[in-house]
Design a protein around this motif. Sequence first.
Motif, PDB file in Angstrom:
ATOM      1  N   SER A   1       5.560   6.503  -3.542  1.00 25.91           N
ATOM      2  CA  SER A   1       4.135   6.731  -3.331  1.00 25.91           C
ATOM      3  C   SER A   1       3.599   5.792  -2.260  1.00 25.91           C
ATOM      4  N   ASN A   2       4.082   4.574  -2.270  1.00 21.74           N
ATOM      5  CA  ASN A   2       3.681   3.589  -1.264  1.00 21.74           C
ATOM      6  C   ASN A   2       4.122   4.028   0.127  1.00 21.74           C
ATOM      7  N   ALA A   3       5.352   4.528   0.236  1.00 17.31           N
ATOM      8  CA  ALA A   3       5.867   4.959   1.538  1.00 17.31           C
ATOM      9  C   ALA A   3       5.009   6.073   2.131  1.00 17.31           C
ATOM     10  N   LEU A   4       4.649   7.031   1.312  1.00 18.33           N
ATOM     11  CA  LEU A   4       3.843   8.145   1.812  1.00 18.33           C
ATOM     12  C   LEU A   4       2.410   7.710   2.104  1.00 18.33           C
ATOM     13  N   GLY A   5       1.839   6.891   1.223  1.00 15.38           N
ATOM     14  CA  GLY A   5       0.452   6.485   1.381  1.00 15.38           C
ATOM     15  C   GLY A   5       0.183   5.615   2.586  1.00 15.38           C
ATOM     16  N   LEU A   6       1.197   4.872   3.043  1.00 10.83           N
ATOM     17  CA  LEU A   6       0.993   3.960   4.174  1.00 10.83           C
ATOM     18  C   LEU A   6       1.267   4.615   5.531  1.00 10.83           C
ATOM     19  N   ILE A   7       1.667   5.879   5.544  1.00 10.58           N
ATOM     20  CA  ILE A   7       1.946   6.550   6.815  1.00 10.58           C
ATOM     21  C   ILE A   7       0.724   6.592   7.733  1.00 10.58           C
ATOM     22  N   PRO A   8      -0.471   6.975   7.244  1.00  9.17           N
ATOM     23  CA  PRO A   8      -1.630   6.993   8.157  1.00  9.17           C
ATOM     24  C   PRO A   8      -1.907   5.636   8.793  1.00  9.17           C
TER      25      PRO A   8
ATOM     26  N   LEU B   1      -4.123   5.204  -1.199  1.00  4.71           N
ATOM     27  CA  LEU B   1      -3.451   4.360  -0.202  1.00  4.71           C
ATOM     28  C   LEU B   1      -3.632   4.929   1.196  1.00  4.71           C
ATOM     29  N   ALA B   2      -3.492   6.236   1.325  1.00  2.00           N
ATOM     30  CA  ALA B   2      -3.612   6.869   2.638  1.00  2.00           C
ATOM     31  C   ALA B   2      -5.011   6.670   3.217  1.00  2.00           C
TER      32      ALA B   2
END
Length: 262
Positions: free
Chosen positions: A54-61, A221-222
């Motif tokens: 979830s962290n990996a996806l949320g920090l993409i933006p 996160l995003a």
Amino acid sequence: MLAAMNPAHLAEMLAVLAAGLAAGAVNAVVGSGTLISFPVLLATGLPPVTATVSNALGLIPGSIGGALGYREELRGRGRRVALWSVGAACGALVGASLLLALPAEVFETVVPVLVGVALVLVAGQPLIRGRLQRRRARKDRPARPDGGPLLLAGLTTASVYGGYFSAAQGIIYVALMGLSLDDELQRLNAVKNVLVAVVNSVAALFFLAAADFDWTAVALLATGSAIGGPVGARLGRRLSPVVLRTLIVTVGSTAILVMVAR
């Protein structure tokens, strides 16, 4: 993550949103933003693997925003960044696969040592690079503008770790590039942001098909990282090389202490 809207759950949501903002900003300037966001996700009750993906996806933006914020420093470096990005993507796939296949203990001993070596290289970069330049001058052998196959191999290997966990991967990138390239620290930081964005994006796409997300956490996160990434890039570009290097070493040292204490 959130079953009902009550004050406790609202507090969790605000904490995750704030963690995303802070992680996005720190990643753009230094790296290691995961050390802010990941513990917050664990504190909300998410299992470690779910929190990681979830962290990996949320920090993409935030990663993309940080890379765009450094676009001026990336001018003229498109070909080499494209080459390194291919290696980063391959490494991210391997690392993401290892996250789902191996127990977490496998990396817990190696990672602090790896980050510690990277910090020494970042701190001593001016001295080390000066010696390398003098050695090349004596041998009449100029530095390769793309760092050669050794740098590509190093960045790809670092991306395996980035796909697995990602904390402090940016510091490792900067250390490797600083040894191999005759370039300014801010320009290395710009390239670092691109590679982190590639690794996070590829790993997240892999996780979409192979792992469980908490979509509330991802959305919060995003949102936070989308704000924090450009803000961090704007602030980071104003820092002198000495201040930026000091900040990298300080944050990296903190990262090591956090990882050892866990």
